[in-house]
Design an enzyme around this catalytic site. Structure first.
Site, PDB file in Angstrom:
ATOM      1  N   HIS A  84      -7.325 -30.674 -21.511  1.00  0.00           N
ATOM      2  CA  HIS A  84      -8.499 -30.765 -21.224  1.00  0.00           C
ATOM      3  C   HIS A  84      -9.947 -29.653 -20.982  1.00  0.00           C
ATOM      4  O   HIS A  84      -9.505 -28.528 -20.508  1.00  0.00           O
ATOM      5  CB  HIS A  84      -9.091 -31.621 -19.788  1.00  0.00           C
ATOM      6  CG  HIS A  84      -8.928 -30.406 -18.516  1.00  0.00           C
ATOM      7  ND1 HIS A  84      -7.918 -30.381 -17.953  1.00  0.00           N
ATOM      8  CD2 HIS A  84      -9.596 -29.583 -17.795  1.00  0.00           C
ATOM      9  CE1 HIS A  84      -7.941 -29.542 -17.062  1.00  0.00           C
ATOM     10  NE2 HIS A  84      -9.078 -29.173 -16.933  1.00  0.00           N
TER      11      HIS A  84
HETATM   12  P1  TYD Z   1      -4.885 -33.429 -13.284  1.00  0.00           P
HETATM   13  O1  TYD Z   1      -6.234 -32.979 -13.686  1.00  0.00           O
HETATM   14  O2  TYD Z   1      -3.994 -34.027 -13.960  1.00  0.00           O
HETATM   15  O3  TYD Z   1      -4.596 -31.679 -13.289  1.00  0.00           O
HETATM   16  P2  TYD Z   1      -4.402 -31.161 -14.397  1.00  0.00           P
HETATM   17  O4  TYD Z   1      -5.340 -30.764 -15.504  1.00  0.00           O
HETATM   18  O5  TYD Z   1      -3.818 -29.712 -14.006  1.00  0.00           O
HETATM   19  O6  TYD Z   1      -3.194 -31.762 -15.119  1.00  0.00           O
HETATM   20  O7  TYD Z   1      -4.639 -33.210 -11.477  1.00  0.00           O
HETATM   21  C1  TYD Z   1      -3.778 -33.676 -10.758  1.00  0.00           C
HETATM   22  C2  TYD Z   1      -4.456 -35.197  -9.727  1.00  0.00           C
HETATM   23  O8  TYD Z   1      -4.890 -33.938  -8.618  1.00  0.00           O
HETATM   24  C3  TYD Z   1      -5.322 -35.824 -10.312  1.00  0.00           C
HETATM   25  O9  TYD Z   1      -5.142 -37.213  -9.739  1.00  0.00           O
HETATM   26  C4  TYD Z   1      -7.019 -35.543  -9.625  1.00  0.00           C
HETATM   27  C5  TYD Z   1      -6.411 -34.451  -8.488  1.00  0.00           C
HETATM   28  N1  TYD Z   1      -7.270 -33.406  -8.618  1.00  0.00           N
HETATM   29  C6  TYD Z   1      -7.960 -33.491  -7.141  1.00  0.00           C
HETATM   30  O10 TYD Z   1      -8.077 -34.646  -6.942  1.00  0.00           O
HETATM   31  N2  TYD Z   1      -9.091 -32.657  -7.343  1.00  0.00           N
HETATM   32  C7  TYD Z   1      -9.130 -31.015  -7.919  1.00  0.00           C
HETATM   33  O11 TYD Z   1      -9.502 -30.489  -7.042  1.00  0.00           O
HETATM   34  C8  TYD Z   1      -7.862 -31.151  -9.556  1.00  0.00           C
HETATM   35  C9  TYD Z   1      -8.068 -30.167  -9.612  1.00  0.00           C
HETATM   36  C10 TYD Z   1      -7.237 -31.936  -9.367  1.00  0.00           C
END
Ligand code: TYD
Length: 134
Positions: free
Chosen positions: A49
């Site tokens: 992303h």
């Molecule tokens: P995700 O966006 O999939 O992580 P990455 O981009 O590293 O692959 O995030 C994993 C989960 O954590 C998703 O359900 C959203 C949650 N999350 C939060 O609640 N708060 C946060 O600050 C972040 C970064 C993720």
């Protein structure tokens, strides 16, 4: 693409090492959120992303991982393996994070609360929004 590392002063003595993070000092924004990744499974790549506004600093507190950064013009690989080095992500950059060591603890400081509307999760959408910025 300019890769922006922030050297973090380490206070070391015979007891060990200490790094202090202070908003608007060695961290160039007000810190609204801190999150960290650990126990990342083998062969996992995270991220995929970009952010429209969010500024972040990533620090590998333990172990190592690789950031693949893409500004829509070029892709650059950066290894994070030093708790005294921050990687500043302060523009619209597509990021993938991979090759986590078993012991990796990757901490990220961010200047905003979690906001799904700030995410660009589609690569073609990222290219389109990047083109509009140029
Ligand atoms: P995700 O966006 O999939 O992580 P990455 O981009 O590293 O692959 O995030 C994993 C989960 O954590 C998703 O359900 C959203 C949650 N999350 C939060 O609640 N708060 C946060 O600050 C972040 C970064 C993720």
């Amino acid at each position: 693409m300019e890769i922006k590392f922030i050297p973090l002063q380490t206070y070391g003595d015979e007891r060990g090492s200490l790094v202090a993070l202070e908003e608007t000092k060695n961290i160039p924004f007000s810190i609204k959120r801190v999150y960290y990744m650990f126990d990342t499974k083998k062969n996992v790549t995270r991220g995929y992303h970009a952010h429209r506004e969010l500024k972040q600093v990533a620090i590998a507190l333990k172990g190592s991982c690789k950031f693949i950064l893409d500004d829509s013009v070029e892709r650059v690989e950066v290894i994070l393996n030093d708790p005294a080095k921050g990687l500043l992500l302060d523009s619209v950059i597509w990021r993938e994070i991979t090759e986590f060591s078993d012991d990796c603890v990757l901490m990220v400081l961010a200047d905003h609360h979690y906001d799904e509307s700030d995410y660009i999760r589609d690569y073609n959408q990222f290219l389109e929004e990047s083109r509009n910025e140029i």
